[in-house]
Design a protein around this motif. Structure first.
Motif, PDB file in Angstrom:
ATOM      1  N   ALA A   1      -5.192 -32.231  -7.101  1.00  0.00           N
ATOM      2  CA  ALA A   1      -4.919 -33.558  -7.664  1.00  0.00           C
ATOM      3  C   ALA A   1      -3.445 -33.695  -8.027  1.00  0.00           C
ATOM      4  CB  ALA A   1      -5.798 -33.795  -8.885  1.00  0.00           C
ATOM      5  N   ALA A   2      -2.892 -32.665  -8.667  1.00  0.00           N
ATOM      6  CA  ALA A   2      -1.473 -32.690  -9.038  1.00  0.00           C
ATOM      7  C   ALA A   2      -0.594 -32.715  -7.790  1.00  0.00           C
ATOM      8  CB  ALA A   2      -1.144 -31.475  -9.911  1.00  0.00           C
ATOM      9  N   ARG A   3      -0.909 -31.817  -6.852  1.00  0.00           N
ATOM     10  CA  ARG A   3      -0.107 -31.739  -5.630  1.00  0.00           C
ATOM     11  C   ARG A   3      -0.168 -33.048  -4.851  1.00  0.00           C
ATOM     12  NH1 ARG A   3      -1.282 -27.969  -0.296  1.00  0.00           N
ATOM     13  NH2 ARG A   3       0.770 -28.168   0.636  1.00  0.00           N
ATOM     14  N   ASN A   4      -1.359 -33.577  -4.654  1.00  0.00           N
ATOM     15  CA  ASN A   4      -1.507 -34.794  -3.862  1.00  0.00           C
ATOM     16  C   ASN A   4      -0.891 -36.002  -4.554  1.00  0.00           C
ATOM     17  OD1 ASN A   4      -2.773 -33.409  -1.812  1.00  0.00           O
ATOM     18  ND2 ASN A   4      -4.842 -33.896  -2.515  1.00  0.00           N
ATOM     19  N   GLY A   5      -0.933 -36.002  -5.895  1.00  0.00           N
ATOM     20  CA  GLY A   5      -0.280 -37.083  -6.627  1.00  0.00           C
ATOM     21  C   GLY A   5       1.218 -37.087  -6.402  1.00  0.00           C
ATOM     22  N   VAL A   6       1.845 -35.913  -6.503  1.00  0.00           N
ATOM     23  CA  VAL A   6       3.284 -35.808  -6.251  1.00  0.00           C
ATOM     24  C   VAL A   6       3.605 -36.163  -4.808  1.00  0.00           C
ATOM     25  CG1 VAL A   6       5.224 -34.180  -6.120  1.00  0.00           C
ATOM     26  CG2 VAL A   6       3.665 -34.116  -8.082  1.00  0.00           C
ATOM     27  N   MET A   7       2.804 -35.661  -3.879  1.00  0.00           N
ATOM     28  CA  MET A   7       3.036 -35.949  -2.463  1.00  0.00           C
ATOM     29  C   MET A   7       2.907 -37.439  -2.175  1.00  0.00           C
ATOM     30  SD  MET A   7       1.258 -34.290   0.932  1.00  0.00           S
ATOM     31  CE  MET A   7      -0.376 -34.968   0.629  1.00  0.00           C
ATOM     32  N   ALA A   8       1.896 -38.085  -2.745  1.00  0.00           N
ATOM     33  CA  ALA A   8       1.697 -39.516  -2.511  1.00  0.00           C
ATOM     34  C   ALA A   8       2.907 -40.319  -2.973  1.00  0.00           C
ATOM     35  CB  ALA A   8       0.433 -39.993  -3.230  1.00  0.00           C
ATOM     36  N   ALA A   9       3.427 -39.996  -4.153  1.00  0.00           N
ATOM     37  CA  ALA A   9       4.582 -40.727  -4.677  1.00  0.00           C
ATOM     38  C   ALA A   9       5.828 -40.483  -3.825  1.00  0.00           C
ATOM     39  CB  ALA A   9       4.837 -40.311  -6.125  1.00  0.00           C
ATOM     40  N   ARG A  10       6.023 -39.248  -3.390  1.00  0.00           N
ATOM     41  CA  ARG A  10       7.204 -38.946  -2.583  1.00  0.00           C
ATOM     42  C   ARG A  10       7.109 -39.584  -1.195  1.00  0.00           C
ATOM     43  NH1 ARG A  10       9.606 -33.032  -3.128  1.00  0.00           N
ATOM     44  NH2 ARG A  10      11.512 -34.259  -2.788  1.00  0.00           N
ATOM     45  N   LEU A  11       5.908 -39.612  -0.634  1.00  0.00           N
ATOM     46  CA  LEU A  11       5.735 -40.288   0.652  1.00  0.00           C
ATOM     47  C   LEU A  11       6.021 -41.778   0.526  1.00  0.00           C
ATOM     48  CD1 LEU A  11       2.504 -38.563   2.028  1.00  0.00           C
ATOM     49  CD2 LEU A  11       4.810 -38.381   2.983  1.00  0.00           C
ATOM     50  N   ALA A  12       5.485 -42.392  -0.523  1.00  0.00           N
ATOM     51  CA  ALA A  12       5.716 -43.827  -0.716  1.00  0.00           C
ATOM     52  C   ALA A  12       7.202 -44.118  -0.931  1.00  0.00           C
ATOM     53  CB  ALA A  12       4.891 -44.335  -1.884  1.00  0.00           C
ATOM     54  N   LYS A  13       7.864 -43.258  -1.669  1.00  0.00           N
ATOM     55  CA  LYS A  13       9.304 -43.434  -1.894  1.00  0.00           C
ATOM     56  C   LYS A  13      10.068 -43.375  -0.580  1.00  0.00           C
ATOM     57  CE  LYS A  13      13.188 -41.622  -4.623  1.00  0.00           C
ATOM     58  NZ  LYS A  13      13.474 -42.869  -5.360  1.00  0.00           N
ATOM     59  N   ALA A  14       9.581 -42.579   0.359  1.00  0.00           N
ATOM     60  CA  ALA A  14      10.243 -42.442   1.659  1.00  0.00           C
ATOM     61  C   ALA A  14       9.854 -43.555   2.633  1.00  0.00           C
ATOM     62  CB  ALA A  14       9.901 -41.085   2.271  1.00  0.00           C
ATOM     63  N   GLY A  15       8.960 -44.458   2.211  1.00  0.00           N
ATOM     64  CA  GLY A  15       8.592 -45.588   3.057  1.00  0.00           C
ATOM     65  C   GLY A  15       7.235 -45.509   3.702  1.00  0.00           C
ATOM     66  N   PHE A  16       6.404 -44.527   3.314  1.00  0.00           N
ATOM     67  CA  PHE A  16       5.058 -44.381   3.878  1.00  0.00           C
ATOM     68  C   PHE A  16       4.189 -45.544   3.388  1.00  0.00           C
ATOM     69  CE2 PHE A  16       1.355 -42.017   5.299  1.00  0.00           C
ATOM     70  CZ  PHE A  16       1.881 -41.166   6.260  1.00  0.00           C
ATOM     71  N   ILE A  17       3.430 -46.127   4.289  1.00  0.00           N
ATOM     72  CA  ILE A  17       2.686 -47.351   3.993  1.00  0.00           C
ATOM     73  C   ILE A  17       1.178 -47.081   3.961  1.00  0.00           C
ATOM     74  CG2 ILE A  17       2.159 -49.687   4.783  1.00  0.00           C
ATOM     75  CD1 ILE A  17       5.024 -49.270   3.801  1.00  0.00           C
ATOM     76  N   ALA A  18       0.498 -47.639   2.956  1.00  0.00           N
ATOM     77  CA  ALA A  18      -0.964 -47.596   2.859  1.00  0.00           C
ATOM     78  C   ALA A  18      -1.501 -49.018   2.845  1.00  0.00           C
ATOM     79  CB  ALA A  18      -1.384 -46.865   1.587  1.00  0.00           C
ATOM     80  N   SER A  19      -2.789 -49.166   2.995  1.00  0.00           N
ATOM     81  CA  SER A  19      -3.411 -50.482   2.858  1.00  0.00           C
ATOM     82  C   SER A  19      -3.267 -50.961   1.417  1.00  0.00           C
ATOM     83  CB  SER A  19      -4.886 -50.412   3.228  1.00  0.00           C
ATOM     84  OG  SER A  19      -5.552 -51.587   2.813  1.00  0.00           O
ATOM     85  N   GLU A  20      -2.965 -52.223   1.280  1.00  0.00           N
ATOM     86  CA  GLU A  20      -2.844 -52.786  -0.066  1.00  0.00           C
ATOM     87  C   GLU A  20      -4.213 -52.987  -0.708  1.00  0.00           C
ATOM     88  OE1 GLU A  20      -0.546 -56.290   0.574  1.00  0.00           O
ATOM     89  OE2 GLU A  20       1.356 -55.189   0.715  1.00  0.00           O
ATOM     90  N   GLN A  21      -5.270 -52.824   0.057  1.00  0.00           N
ATOM     91  CA  GLN A  21      -6.629 -52.935  -0.471  1.00  0.00           C
ATOM     92  C   GLN A  21      -7.317 -51.573  -0.547  1.00  0.00           C
ATOM     93  OE1 GLN A  21      -8.077 -56.192   2.304  1.00  0.00           O
ATOM     94  NE2 GLN A  21      -8.756 -57.038   0.333  1.00  0.00           N
ATOM     95  N   SER A  22      -6.522 -50.519  -0.607  1.00  0.00           N
ATOM     96  CA  SER A  22      -7.100 -49.176  -0.609  1.00  0.00           C
ATOM     97  C   SER A  22      -8.037 -48.935  -1.775  1.00  0.00           C
ATOM     98  CB  SER A  22      -5.981 -48.125  -0.635  1.00  0.00           C
ATOM     99  OG  SER A  22      -5.237 -48.144   0.551  1.00  0.00           O
ATOM    100  N   LEU A  23      -7.755 -49.549  -2.929  1.00  0.00           N
ATOM    101  CA  LEU A  23      -8.594 -49.309  -4.106  1.00  0.00           C
ATOM    102  C   LEU A  23      -9.835 -50.190  -4.106  1.00  0.00           C
ATOM    103  CD1 LEU A  23      -6.117 -48.858  -7.103  1.00  0.00           C
ATOM    104  CD2 LEU A  23      -6.974 -47.179  -5.469  1.00  0.00           C
ATOM    105  N   ASP A  24      -9.663 -51.495  -3.910  1.00  0.00           N
ATOM    106  CA  ASP A  24     -10.774 -52.426  -4.144  1.00  0.00           C
ATOM    107  C   ASP A  24     -11.219 -53.172  -2.896  1.00  0.00           C
ATOM    108  OD1 ASP A  24      -8.455 -53.880  -3.964  1.00  0.00           O
ATOM    109  OD2 ASP A  24      -8.766 -55.056  -5.790  1.00  0.00           O
ATOM    110  N   GLY A  25     -10.806 -52.720  -1.736  1.00  0.00           N
ATOM    111  CA  GLY A  25     -11.268 -53.348  -0.501  1.00  0.00           C
ATOM    112  C   GLY A  25     -12.723 -53.005  -0.199  1.00  0.00           C
TER     113      GLY A  25
END
Length: 466
Positions: A203-227
């Motif tokens: 959880a800690a590792r993936n949280g850090v990775m997710a933030a760093r990927l997003a900072k670098a421009g990695f894109i996810a669905s904007e409905q990932s949580l509540d779609g």
């Protein structure tokens, strides 16, 4: 999308009150202590010998001389934090929040040179996001479907905290949460095994990775949580995905860290054992109960407790932490459970083995309306015909009950398993004033003050494995 954007805006701009920072500072102190205690455990060592051995970076693995990338340091520190099951609890998210949040903010804080106050604010942002999700998803997500919220919800909390420290804007934080949602997992069937602390580390590792990927421009669905096929739907949330918008409206106006708070553990076992242990230890003191006096120990708790304490006859130290019979027997034989209580020789002690079949645990649904894992009734039947009984409402480490002396005593006992006494005292001093520190590395450097010989041995061992 609107709900996720509102959550992202909170993460980016939240201004926690001073009292919330105090609660976060307590959580940071407690968790750094349990990381230092867990650094020498087998699960933590395996992580360092495998994943961390292949890692390159300058983030510290606490309690060792090892450095790694931010994500891998978060992984190693997260596994160590949860290795003893001595880390704190939240009864809204139903997670161990700090074992993922603290490794995430420490790693993200190191790579950004964050101040102590910035680290605390990031912790609070992550904690509040976890509670927001917990209010929507539980109790079904945790209680009925087998998800371990420390990972399934904690991944998003760790991502939120890291995103705050990395200075992401709201749209990038939306992507951070979307990435984290696809990385979240964790099964309760693995409780009592090394995989449980791995949940915290991932959880800690993936949280850090997710933030760093997003900072670098990695894109996810904007409905990932509540779609319709998003995180809440897939995780079988108690409430429909549309309920996330209502839960998010409270963010920043009401602080869950103050309302429900964080429960610090004073025993290194599953939180479900703590109210019964408080009651049983009280009976033992007042009535001078010894192991040979006991005809039976009957524990009643809420209906969630038996689903967690799944090892009536434990065969390993990790299983013993999820065993009401062992914890009750150990409390009678050895007194207050400590880290040393959960060793193989204690499990095999003839006095413990004799008491195990005398302990029963059953659910009492009358306790279910109260906060989860907070109620217990313990009855001890004695061989002389007497019956003594005590009811517990919460446990000693619950919010508002923990004393500064209890926190300091626990921290030093944990920290000195990795650090010298002097270094442990210095680390405690820094933690007590963490909000005034200009750089989190003041703390991490102290927590990596191992003897030179120990550091060389570990580095050499890791190099040989790589």
């Amino acid at each position: 999308m609107r709900a996720t954007l509102k959550i992202a805006e909170f993460i980016m701009a939240a201004k926690p009150p001073a009292a919330a920072r105090q609660r976060a500072a307590t959580a940071l102190c407690d968790t750094v202590g349990v990381i230092l205690a867990g650094a020498s455990e087998a699960a933590a060592k395996i992580i360092r010998r495998t994943v961390v051995a292949e890692s390159h970076g300058n983030c510290r693995v606490l309690g060792t001389a090892v450095r790694a990338s931010a994500a891998d340091a978060a992984l190693a520190n997260g596994v160590a934090a949860h290795a003893h099951d001595y880390d704190d609890m939240c009864f809204v998210s139903m997670a161990h929040p700090s074992c993922a949040l603290v490794p995430s903010i420490v790693a993200a804080g190191e790579i950004t040179g964050a101040s102590g106050s910035a680290v605390l604010d990031a912790y609070i942002a992550g904690f509040e996001v976890e509670c927001c999700l917990g209010l929507v998803m539980n109790p079904r997500h945790y209680h009925e479907r087998g998800w371990h919220c420390t990972s399934s919800i904690g991944t998003l909390g760790a991502a939120a905290a890291a995103a705050r420290l990395l200075g992401l804007d709201a749209p990038s934080i939306v992507h951070t949460l979307g990435i984290a949602a696809s990385l979240a997992c964790g099964l309760k069937e693995n409780m009592g095994s090394m995989v449980k602390p791995l949940h915290a580390g991932m959880a800690a590792r993936n949280g850090v990775m997710a933030a760093r990927l997003a900072k670098a421009g990695f894109i996810a669905s904007e409905q990932s949580l509540d779609g319709p096929q998003g995180y809440l739907a897939a995780m079988d949330s108690q409430k429909p995905p549309s309920a996330l918008a209502d839960a998010a409206t409270d963010l920043g106006s009401r602080w869950e860290i103050l309302d429900s708070g964080i429960a610090v553990k004073l025993y290194p076992s599953c939180a479900a054992t703590h109210p019964p242990l408080d009651a049983l230890l009280g009976l033992k003191r007042r009535h001078n109960i010894a192991a040979d006096d006991i005809a039976g120990i009957d524990v009643e708790a809420d209906s969630m407790t038996p689903r967690l304490l799944i090892h009536p006859r434990p065969s390993t130290p990790l299983e013993a932490k999820f065993s009401m019979p062992f914890c009750a027997a150990a409390a009678i034989v050895f007194g207050h459970p400590t880290l040393e209580t959960f060793h193989m020789e204690k499990i095999g002690d003839p006095r413990i083995q004799k008491l195990l079949p005398l302990v029963t645990l059953r659910a009492n649904r009358d306790f279910d309306p109260a906060a989860h894992l907070s109620q217990a009734n313990v009855t001890v039947r004695l061989k002389d015909g007497r019956t003594v009984q005590e009811r517990a409402d919460g446990a000693r480490g619950y919010p508002g009950r923990l004393t500064d002396d209890e926190l300091s005593t626990k921290f030093l006992a944990c920290a000195e398993r990795s650090l010298t006494h002097t270094a442990a005292l210095q680390a405690l001093d820094v933690l007590r004033a963490i909000e005034t520190r200009s750089d989190i590395s003041d703390l991490t450097q102290l927590c990596s003050t191992v003897s030179e010989s120990q550091g060389v041995l570990e580095r050499d061992f890791i190099e040989r494995k790589s």
